[in-house]
Design a protein around this motif. Sequence first.
Motif, PDB file in Angstrom:
ATOM      1  N   SER A 202       0.851  -1.193   0.000  1.00 31.82           N
ATOM      2  CA  SER A 202       0.000   0.000   0.000  1.00 31.82           C
ATOM      3  C   SER A 202       0.885   1.239   0.000  1.00 31.82           C
ATOM      4  O   SER A 202       2.107   1.142   0.055  1.00 31.82           O
TER       5      SER A 202
ATOM      6  N   PRO B 144      -5.462   2.350   5.015  1.00 32.60           N
ATOM      7  CA  PRO B 144      -6.421   1.275   5.310  1.00 32.60           C
ATOM      8  C   PRO B 144      -5.809  -0.125   5.223  1.00 32.60           C
ATOM      9  O   PRO B 144      -6.135  -0.999   6.032  1.00 32.60           O
TER      10      PRO B 144
ATOM     11  N   LEU C 224      -3.503  -0.816   8.287  1.00 27.43           N
ATOM     12  CA  LEU C 224      -4.313  -1.032   9.488  1.00 27.43           C
ATOM     13  C   LEU C 224      -5.212  -2.257   9.352  1.00 27.43           C
ATOM     14  O   LEU C 224      -5.908  -2.613  10.287  1.00 27.43           O
ATOM     15  N   ALA C 225      -5.189  -2.890   8.184  1.00 30.64           N
ATOM     16  CA  ALA C 225      -6.085  -4.012   7.897  1.00 30.64           C
ATOM     17  C   ALA C 225      -7.527  -3.615   8.180  1.00 30.64           C
ATOM     18  O   ALA C 225      -8.270  -4.361   8.819  1.00 30.64           O
ATOM     19  N   LEU C 226      -7.917  -2.440   7.708  1.00 29.72           N
ATOM     20  CA  LEU C 226      -9.313  -2.056   7.850  1.00 29.72           C
ATOM     21  C   LEU C 226     -10.161  -2.987   7.002  1.00 29.72           C
ATOM     22  O   LEU C 226      -9.718  -3.453   5.948  1.00 29.72           O
ATOM     23  N   PRO C 227     -11.386  -3.263   7.427  1.00 32.64           N
ATOM     24  CA  PRO C 227     -12.270  -4.107   6.622  1.00 32.64           C
ATOM     25  C   PRO C 227     -12.392  -3.538   5.204  1.00 32.64           C
ATOM     26  O   PRO C 227     -12.517  -2.330   5.038  1.00 32.64           O
ATOM     27  N   GLY C 228     -12.324  -4.420   4.214  1.00 33.45           N
ATOM     28  CA  GLY C 228     -12.516  -3.989   2.835  1.00 33.45           C
ATOM     29  C   GLY C 228     -11.266  -3.523   2.123  1.00 33.45           C
ATOM     30  O   GLY C 228     -11.280  -3.309   0.916  1.00 33.45           O
ATOM     31  N   SER C 229     -10.158  -3.352   2.866  1.00 35.10           N
ATOM     32  CA  SER C 229      -8.926  -2.916   2.204  1.00 35.10           C
ATOM     33  C   SER C 229      -8.250  -4.112   1.551  1.00 35.10           C
ATOM     34  O   SER C 229      -8.482  -5.252   1.931  1.00 35.10           O
ATOM     35  N   LEU C 230      -7.426  -3.835   0.537  1.00 32.42           N
ATOM     36  CA  LEU C 230      -6.769  -4.914  -0.202  1.00 32.42           C
ATOM     37  C   LEU C 230      -5.284  -4.600  -0.383  1.00 32.42           C
ATOM     38  O   LEU C 230      -4.904  -3.435  -0.461  1.00 32.42           O
ATOM     39  N   PRO C 231      -4.460  -5.633  -0.481  1.00 34.83           N
ATOM     40  CA  PRO C 231      -3.043  -5.418  -0.774  1.00 34.83           C
ATOM     41  C   PRO C 231      -2.790  -5.427  -2.290  1.00 34.83           C
ATOM     42  O   PRO C 231      -3.387  -6.216  -3.010  1.00 34.83           O
ATOM     43  N   VAL C 232      -1.938  -4.526  -2.748  1.00 32.80           N
ATOM     44  CA  VAL C 232      -1.454  -4.577  -4.139  1.00 32.80           C
ATOM     45  C   VAL C 232       0.057  -4.411  -4.053  1.00 32.80           C
ATOM     46  O   VAL C 232       0.541  -3.462  -3.438  1.00 32.80           O
TER      47      VAL C 232
ATOM     48  N   ALA D 128      -3.543  -7.779  10.140  1.00 30.49           N
ATOM     49  CA  ALA D 128      -4.490  -8.622   9.422  1.00 30.49           C
ATOM     50  C   ALA D 128      -4.673  -9.984  10.089  1.00 30.49           C
ATOM     51  O   ALA D 128      -5.550 -10.754   9.714  1.00 30.49           O
TER      52      ALA D 128
ATOM     53  N   ASP E 278      -5.856 -12.584  -2.638  1.00 27.76           N
ATOM     54  CA  ASP E 278      -5.890 -11.176  -3.058  1.00 27.76           C
ATOM     55  C   ASP E 278      -4.752 -10.820  -4.002  1.00 27.76           C
ATOM     56  O   ASP E 278      -4.782  -9.768  -4.634  1.00 27.76           O
TER      57      ASP E 278
ATOM     58  N   TYR F 203     -12.420   5.666   4.904  1.00 31.85           N
ATOM     59  CA  TYR F 203     -12.108   5.665   3.468  1.00 31.85           C
ATOM     60  C   TYR F 203     -13.319   5.167   2.689  1.00 31.85           C
ATOM     61  O   TYR F 203     -14.247   4.585   3.255  1.00 31.85           O
TER      62      TYR F 203
ATOM     63  N   LEU G 148     -15.085  -3.897  -0.375  1.00 35.80           N
ATOM     64  CA  LEU G 148     -16.009  -5.004  -0.100  1.00 35.80           C
ATOM     65  C   LEU G 148     -15.400  -5.794   1.068  1.00 35.80           C
ATOM     66  O   LEU G 148     -14.305  -6.333   0.941  1.00 35.80           O
TER      67      LEU G 148
ATOM     68  N   ARG H  33      -8.625 -10.381  11.195  1.00 33.13           N
ATOM     69  CA  ARG H  33      -8.329  -8.984  11.512  1.00 33.13           C
ATOM     70  C   ARG H  33      -9.300  -8.398  12.547  1.00 33.13           C
ATOM     71  O   ARG H  33      -9.022  -7.343  13.104  1.00 33.13           O
TER      72      ARG H  33
END
Lengths: 101, 482, 490
Positions: free
Chosen positions: B30, B46, B49-57, B95, B281, C104, C204, C324
Amino acid sequence: MSRVTEEEIRSLGELSRLALSDSEVETLKRDLESILEHMDALAEVDTTGVQPMTHVLGTIGHLRSDEVCESLAVEEVFAASPERTEDCFDVPAILPPGSNK
Amino acid sequence: MSAMLSNEKWEAVIGLEVHVQLATKSKAFSASAVQYGAAPNSLTDPTVLALPGSLPVFNEEGLRLAMRLGLALGCTIAKHSRFARKHYFYPDQPAGYQISQYDEPICAGGSVPILEDGVRKEIALTRIHLENDAGKNNHAGARSLVDLNRAGVALCEVVSEPVLRSATEAADYMRSLRQIVRFLGVSEGDMEKGHLRCDANVSIRPRGREAFGTRTELKNINSFKFVQQAIEHEIARQIRALEAGETIVQETRLWDADAGRSRSMRGKEEALDYRYFPDPDLPPLEVSDATIEQIRSELPELPLDARARLIALGLAAADAEQLSSERRLLAYYDATLASLGKSNAKLAANWVSGALLAELGRLGKSIGDSPLEPARLAGLLKLIADDTISGKIAKGILARMMESPDEAKDIVEREGLGQITDSSALEAIVDELLDNNPKQVQGYREGNQKLLGFFVGQVMKATGGKANPKMVNQLLRARLDT
Amino acid sequence: MSELLSLSASEQARRIAEKTVSATELCDAYLARIDANDADLGSYLRVDHEGARAQAHAVDAAVCAGDSVGPLAGVPIALKDLLVTESLETTAGSKILEGWVPPYEGSVVRKLRSAGAVILGKLNLDEFAMGSSNEHSAFRPCKNPWDLGRVPGGSSGGSAAAVSASLCAMSLGTDTGGSIRQPASFCGLVGLKPTYGRVSRHGLIAYASSFDQIGPLATCAEDAALMLEVIAGGDILDATCSTEPVPAYQAACKRDVKGLVIGIAKEMEGEDVDTAVSAAVAAAIAELESAGAEVRRISLPHTRYSLPTYYLLATAEASSNLARFDGVRYGKRKGNEEALQNMYEKTRGAGFGAEVKTRIMLGTFALRAGYYDAYYKKAQQVRTLIADDFRKAFAEVDVIASPTAPTTAFPFGAKKTPIDMYKADVFTLSCNLAGLPGLSMNCGFDDSGMPIGLQLLAAPMQEETLLQCAAAYQRQTDWHTRRPNFGGQP
């Protein structure tokens, strides 16, 4: 076939960090057993030489370029945190290595 | 120490896992910044912090740097590699899993060279894989305080084969690896900032036996000194245990630098089961031959190769080692030599590693931002080489060139600093000197040879250091010895 | 109730752009209907009156100023509460996340906003999308507007119930194993699950990352097409999101089905299917045949293993994705004064509902050392075989038709065990296993007046074909125009 012991359920609960009441343990044991029975059907499929599918449709993913974006503001970071001390997440002590609980 | 004596009987088997922080600007997966010493939790996003809905790229620079290191170390680059999730609950692991390459790492094989008594030796690698870092826990009594600034920073883990045989060798390996990653720009390699962190697997076996003994894993050895101390300590501990008829328990031990000993971490993580599986992911990393060749073509010469080249040019081993210790220093030296010519390799070595570095040190500058460019330094050294100026004069000129854009030649001409090589001019000075110092002449002629130095000094003084010392010597001897 | 609410979303968008209807008027009509009726239905977890009105005002201002507006300008929609909305509480239907206000915006929500959509609120669901009836919502059950004694389906039950009851013009749901299509079927709607990677998953809240997709629920194919055009397409924040260009889905809705080949798989029929469902599906296929499509029998031999394959893989991913939620950075914490391990266990033990716990346990079981090859890896291999079956089939046919679910909506409490509940998804799972696009649409009603769903599957990235079929069918039939007798018919 009873193949999930109560002990296993409790150990899975620990591994998953789920506090389970005795009645939950009982229900989970029953449910997991019956679910796993249905899973047994897979054993009859001949999968010799079949590649496991780890990514759907052989997804070709992209990478990101090494660019910095603005960080979340500290107030946003802690907006939902249960406990905060000195701009850190405050949690019960992580046991110092070597000490047994 | 009994362990020392016993070392003739026992052989240590050591493998190192070194985590190298890659020199990316943003995190592995990120876009928040990588920076040391920032305010707690000020470098997050995000995903960190491993917020819900975040993704790694994944960061493409992380991939490039790992491949660069791998190619420099002779590894095979996997054209297809992937990330897995390694699960464990810990407050510094947002996470609940670390993203790490597990069964398909980016690099396999290869080796890290070290010097053993001046001879190059290759330490074989198992693999190099990519992963992300965890945050930091600060312990405060009954609580722990978690800072996630470091969480998600891109690392590569360099895993050696169990082929190291002593604590010294292990420390040398770590030093060499640090030098290489810095050379390549793969990592800043700053030990203080934790850019290289080491775990060691240590076991012992009777000399001559092939089978490995039971190993222990030492964690938290993050300096060269601790690598050496911790491994030495562990080898001694294992020897003592086996000689006392005890068995070695396979366990993780934490090095306590303050106490100078390691402690067992047993009991803490007995139920470890990482439950690895491919991270859905993150699609597999696909690397083309063209990309591999491109990165290979950009590789610089590595320190030990440069050292060998410099020795072949006639440099002393110590000089060659110093000049090849840092990429920019070596580049500076090579650029100087390119202007000056290889026949003056030693001269250039002396001046770059001596006067130039001293002068830069005085100015608080590094070789990379030296105000004196290699070509101008070469110009100065040429004047020494052809006897236009003495070394002493050259030192003064060098100091001045740090502060002006002038060429050495121009300074010398403008200020008449060239050596006096006109023998008639020198002869006059010598004659006058001898006439004015009859006592010393007498003394010399009666056998006090040391007085020659006095006369040389006086000539140099009279000429403001510009006299060619060799010529002064010749003239003085000619006059005094007859 | 306002006549406006019976218009399709596409028609609403047209009228707003032509200024014959104002976005504010439309928004207020929906808000009034929600306020008056949703207490009986339970489709919304949160209504954002203020935010929705502000967006509607902005659209009206832009339209008045003659500015160009987006394709969804002024269309009142609502989102499954699994989608992250900046500054608007997002719970995933779980106690563990109650009160979480995201800092966010998810990518799809961002796209919706820039397309001008008016977001009315967040919709009920099974906790973390784990369920087929909405009975697993941690907050309250959502009911089926066709019969309040029955479930709306799940997990996107709120998304289906709200559209069906005219409490929003369209909605977004998510589909991991049928969670858009099955509720669409139970509530008489069009529900479209796009190809894996067609729509960004950023924002999501993950249940099973290699299965999850966001998709529309709507009253007709044209509306679903309109929505998909907005939300599909590449996203740098999701590495699994395809960058393939987004086709003109609305244009596809105008094509006929002449020459299209429809496959019927023998594995997707059978004695477990209600006779009314079988009959309606057969009639729908015949309808498409009469419109020029050709029907061919095919076989998908490995799809009979879909259920065990899906539940092993999806729960394994879920056990990881839900790690998480540990009470450290967000969410409700329990046992703060105790040892760390206890804090974790109590937080998660109290925060997750029974079904979520069951799936975490099952997933942890499948990934454990020593069990991985027998369970997880084996299931991955079977997943490959299932995807291969479809690849072969789509070399011969354009779409595969089947019932969406073996039954119509069932009464609350009808499914007593997890396995009984899982079987409600038996026809929808294989689509997610193979990453295919799938659509469900209403094709009739049973004797109790409950809607029946026809499922159509197509090859990867062939959403156009699905929409083309659905639109053609809806031109010939009027099932999709029927509305439940709820809250006073619109």
